[in-house]
Scaffold this motif. Structure first.
Motif, PDB file in Angstrom:
ATOM      1  N   ILE A 201      -9.988  -5.126 -16.343  1.00  0.00           N
ATOM      2  CA  ILE A 201      -9.210  -3.882 -16.379  1.00  0.00           C
ATOM      3  C   ILE A 201      -9.640  -2.890 -15.301  1.00  0.00           C
ATOM      4  CG2 ILE A 201      -8.597  -1.887 -17.810  1.00  0.00           C
ATOM      5  CD1 ILE A 201      -8.714  -3.716 -20.223  1.00  0.00           C
ATOM      6  N   PRO A 202     -10.939  -2.670 -15.065  1.00  0.00           N
ATOM      7  CA  PRO A 202     -11.305  -1.718 -13.993  1.00  0.00           C
ATOM      8  C   PRO A 202     -10.728  -2.084 -12.633  1.00  0.00           C
ATOM      9  CG  PRO A 202     -13.184  -2.169 -15.388  1.00  0.00           C
ATOM     10  CD  PRO A 202     -12.112  -3.129 -15.809  1.00  0.00           C
ATOM     11  N   PHE A 203     -10.770  -3.375 -12.291  1.00  0.00           N
ATOM     12  CA  PHE A 203     -10.222  -3.768 -10.985  1.00  0.00           C
ATOM     13  C   PHE A 203      -8.714  -3.566 -10.953  1.00  0.00           C
ATOM     14  CE2 PHE A 203      -8.240  -6.773  -8.103  1.00  0.00           C
ATOM     15  CZ  PHE A 203      -8.957  -6.564  -6.936  1.00  0.00           C
ATOM     16  N   ILE A 204      -8.007  -3.941 -12.024  1.00  0.00           N
ATOM     17  CA  ILE A 204      -6.552  -3.792 -12.052  1.00  0.00           C
ATOM     18  C   ILE A 204      -6.165  -2.327 -11.944  1.00  0.00           C
ATOM     19  CG2 ILE A 204      -4.481  -4.122 -13.452  1.00  0.00           C
ATOM     20  CD1 ILE A 204      -5.586  -6.640 -12.169  1.00  0.00           C
ATOM     21  N   MET A 205      -6.890  -1.446 -12.628  1.00  0.00           N
ATOM     22  CA  MET A 205      -6.604  -0.010 -12.529  1.00  0.00           C
ATOM     23  C   MET A 205      -6.848   0.494 -11.114  1.00  0.00           C
ATOM     24  SD  MET A 205      -8.228   1.341 -16.126  1.00  0.00           S
ATOM     25  CE  MET A 205      -7.894   3.048 -15.713  1.00  0.00           C
ATOM     26  N   GLY A 206      -7.962   0.089 -10.516  1.00  0.00           N
ATOM     27  CA  GLY A 206      -8.249   0.510  -9.146  1.00  0.00           C
ATOM     28  C   GLY A 206      -7.253  -0.053  -8.157  1.00  0.00           C
ATOM     29  N   TYR A 207      -6.844  -1.300  -8.359  1.00  0.00           N
ATOM     30  CA  TYR A 207      -5.864  -1.953  -7.489  1.00  0.00           C
ATOM     31  C   TYR A 207      -4.517  -1.234  -7.556  1.00  0.00           C
ATOM     32  CZ  TYR A 207      -2.827  -5.722  -5.745  1.00  0.00           C
ATOM     33  OH  TYR A 207      -1.897  -6.463  -5.055  1.00  0.00           O
ATOM     34  N   ASN A 208      -4.062  -0.893  -8.761  1.00  0.00           N
ATOM     35  CA  ASN A 208      -2.795  -0.170  -8.920  1.00  0.00           C
ATOM     36  C   ASN A 208      -2.866   1.231  -8.332  1.00  0.00           C
ATOM     37  OD1 ASN A 208      -1.458  -2.273 -10.199  1.00  0.00           O
ATOM     38  ND2 ASN A 208      -2.150  -1.653 -12.231  1.00  0.00           N
ATOM     39  N   MET A 209      -4.006   1.903  -8.489  1.00  0.00           N
ATOM     40  CA  MET A 209      -4.170   3.220  -7.891  1.00  0.00           C
ATOM     41  C   MET A 209      -4.145   3.135  -6.373  1.00  0.00           C
ATOM     42  SD  MET A 209      -4.490   6.438  -8.317  1.00  0.00           S
ATOM     43  CE  MET A 209      -4.883   6.559 -10.057  1.00  0.00           C
ATOM     44  N   PHE A 210      -4.765   2.109  -5.834  1.00  0.00           N
ATOM     45  CA  PHE A 210      -4.756   1.892  -4.388  1.00  0.00           C
ATOM     46  C   PHE A 210      -3.329   1.693  -3.882  1.00  0.00           C
ATOM     47  CE2 PHE A 210      -4.739  -1.514  -1.104  1.00  0.00           C
ATOM     48  CZ  PHE A 210      -5.227  -0.764  -0.046  1.00  0.00           C
ATOM     49  N   LEU A 211      -2.519   0.896  -4.588  1.00  0.00           N
ATOM     50  CA  LEU A 211      -1.130   0.682  -4.196  1.00  0.00           C
ATOM     51  C   LEU A 211      -0.317   1.966  -4.331  1.00  0.00           C
ATOM     52  CD1 LEU A 211      -0.272  -2.817  -5.706  1.00  0.00           C
ATOM     53  CD2 LEU A 211      -1.098  -2.234  -3.430  1.00  0.00           C
ATOM     54  N   ALA A 212      -0.627   2.778  -5.339  1.00  0.00           N
ATOM     55  CA  ALA A 212       0.088   4.048  -5.507  1.00  0.00           C
ATOM     56  C   ALA A 212      -0.183   4.979  -4.329  1.00  0.00           C
ATOM     57  CB  ALA A 212      -0.329   4.711  -6.822  1.00  0.00           C
ATOM     58  N   VAL A 213      -1.427   5.045  -3.888  1.00  0.00           N
ATOM     59  CA  VAL A 213      -1.773   5.892  -2.744  1.00  0.00           C
ATOM     60  C   VAL A 213      -1.081   5.383  -1.477  1.00  0.00           C
ATOM     61  CG1 VAL A 213      -3.668   6.658  -1.261  1.00  0.00           C
ATOM     62  CG2 VAL A 213      -3.972   6.613  -3.736  1.00  0.00           C
ATOM     63  N   MET A 214      -1.072   4.066  -1.290  1.00  0.00           N
ATOM     64  CA  MET A 214      -0.399   3.489  -0.133  1.00  0.00           C
ATOM     65  C   MET A 214       1.105   3.774  -0.154  1.00  0.00           C
ATOM     66  SD  MET A 214      -2.543   1.963   1.957  1.00  0.00           S
ATOM     67  CE  MET A 214      -3.523   3.434   1.639  1.00  0.00           C
ATOM     68  N   THR A 215       1.695   3.780  -1.351  1.00  0.00           N
ATOM     69  CA  THR A 215       3.121   4.064  -1.475  1.00  0.00           C
ATOM     70  C   THR A 215       3.423   5.514  -1.108  1.00  0.00           C
ATOM     71  OG1 THR A 215       3.333   2.409  -3.230  1.00  0.00           O
ATOM     72  CG2 THR A 215       5.086   4.054  -3.056  1.00  0.00           C
ATOM     73  N   VAL A 216       2.575   6.429  -1.552  1.00  0.00           N
ATOM     74  CA  VAL A 216       2.767   7.842  -1.207  1.00  0.00           C
ATOM     75  C   VAL A 216       2.647   8.049   0.298  1.00  0.00           C
ATOM     76  CG1 VAL A 216       1.800  10.165  -1.468  1.00  0.00           C
ATOM     77  CG2 VAL A 216       2.010   8.670  -3.457  1.00  0.00           C
ATOM     78  N   ILE A 217       1.639   7.443   0.906  1.00  0.00           N
ATOM     79  CA  ILE A 217       1.467   7.572   2.363  1.00  0.00           C
ATOM     80  C   ILE A 217       2.653   6.939   3.096  1.00  0.00           C
ATOM     81  CG2 ILE A 217       0.026   6.924   4.325  1.00  0.00           C
ATOM     82  CD1 ILE A 217      -2.381   7.000   2.467  1.00  0.00           C
ATOM     83  N   GLY A 218       3.115   5.791   2.608  1.00  0.00           N
ATOM     84  CA  GLY A 218       4.270   5.138   3.224  1.00  0.00           C
ATOM     85  C   GLY A 218       5.525   5.980   3.132  1.00  0.00           C
ATOM     86  N   THR A 219       5.726   6.651   1.998  1.00  0.00           N
ATOM     87  CA  THR A 219       6.882   7.533   1.844  1.00  0.00           C
ATOM     88  C   THR A 219       6.803   8.706   2.807  1.00  0.00           C
ATOM     89  OG1 THR A 219       7.008   6.931  -0.508  1.00  0.00           O
ATOM     90  CG2 THR A 219       8.192   8.904   0.188  1.00  0.00           C
ATOM     91  N   LEU A 220       5.606   9.261   2.972  1.00  0.00           N
ATOM     92  CA  LEU A 220       5.424  10.358   3.921  1.00  0.00           C
ATOM     93  C   LEU A 220       5.734   9.914   5.346  1.00  0.00           C
ATOM     94  CD1 LEU A 220       4.450  13.202   4.679  1.00  0.00           C
ATOM     95  CD2 LEU A 220       2.109  12.309   4.717  1.00  0.00           C
ATOM     96  N   LEU A 221       5.219   8.765   5.740  1.00  0.00           N
ATOM     97  CA  LEU A 221       5.498   8.253   7.083  1.00  0.00           C
ATOM     98  C   LEU A 221       6.980   7.973   7.271  1.00  0.00           C
ATOM     99  CD1 LEU A 221       2.492   5.786   7.562  1.00  0.00           C
ATOM    100  CD2 LEU A 221       2.756   8.084   8.506  1.00  0.00           C
ATOM    101  N   SER A 222       7.637   7.490   6.216  1.00  0.00           N
ATOM    102  CA  SER A 222       9.077   7.232   6.288  1.00  0.00           C
ATOM    103  C   SER A 222       9.850   8.519   6.539  1.00  0.00           C
ATOM    104  CB  SER A 222       9.549   6.577   4.992  1.00  0.00           C
ATOM    105  OG  SER A 222      10.952   6.414   4.988  1.00  0.00           O
TER     106      SER A 222
END
Length: 237
Positions: A201-222
């Motif tokens: 669970i800790p890795f899955i939570m960290g992995y999902n948070m990492f993808l969420a941050v990448m999505t926010v940055i990607g939206t900003l760049l878009s």
């Protein structure tokens, strides 16, 4: 968890596969979408559309196994899994060549599965632009068809495509979970799959948070890229 996610070898493998696949995806999907739109209802349009729909419909695990069976088991041209071969000479050139040979099938799988959506979006947007008034005006002025398509129509087709950049950044680092698992690649996607199996669970939570941050940055760049593609968009307004 951060050490596991940002492991250089693991995330580097996923990034290389995704980055190369993305380059080929754009190089193949966009020209196919343009030629299908400019030759609507022609044999070329039908052939491209059918081939793309076949690629969209194939499950990733099925296509990966199919490529393994054809190019590895039957033809013996490419390795079926892993990243390295123990029998290869430990020289830099030999290792890089062996590394590239192991990545061909995973990259080919990702490219075949991803070009369909990009091609269909390009074709749809191109058809809408081709029916615009300014395209008819450009043709009425006597401009060459290549100029009308490449300079006027294609540039406006890029505007909706820029929107997809929001999902491009997380896809570069998230890894192809099923593809990496089938080809036994030590990427971040395969690690996430193994974590799901053992309920890490800790890795899955960290992995999902990492993808969420990448999505926010990607939206900003878009959003920032809109000003580059469309001069009418002014930042700060």
């Amino acid at each position: 968890v951060l050490d596991e996610i940002f492991n250089a070898d693991r995330i580097g493998t996923s990034f290389i596969v995704a980055a190369i696949a993305t380059v080929f995806e754009f190089m193949i999907a966009i020209p196919l979408g343009i030629t299908a739109a400019t030759h609507q209802y022609s044999i070329r349009d039908y052939v491209v559309t059918v081939l793309v729909l076949i690629g969209i419909s194939l499950p990733s695990f099925f296509l990966a196994r199919l490529l393994q069976n054809v190019f590895s088991a039957q033809l013996g041209w490419l390795p079926s899994s892993g990243l390295t071969d123990a029998t290869i000479s430990p020289t830099f050139g030999g290792m890089m060549l062996d590394y590239a040979r192991h990545l061909i099938l995973p990259i080919l799988t990702v490219v075949i599965l991803s070009i369909g959506g990009r091609m269909r979006m390009t074709r749809t947007n191109m058809l809408e632009v081709m029916n615009s008034d300014y395209i008819r005006t450009a043709r009425a002025k006597g401009l060459k068809e290549s100029v009308v398509i490449n300079k006027h129509a294609f540039r406006n087709t890029l505007i909706p495509l820029v929107t997809t950049l929001a999902g491009l950044l997380p896809s570069l680092f998230s890894g192809a979970i099923i593809t990496e698992q089938v080809f036994d690649l030590p990427g971040i996607g395969n690690k996430a799959y193994q974590a799901l199996i053992v309920a890490d669970i800790p890795f899955i939570m960290g992995y999902n948070m990492f993808l969420a941050v990448m999505t926010v940055i990607g939206t900003l760049l878009s959003d920032l890229m809109y000003a580059v593609v469309d001069p009418r968009v002014k930042l700060g307004r």
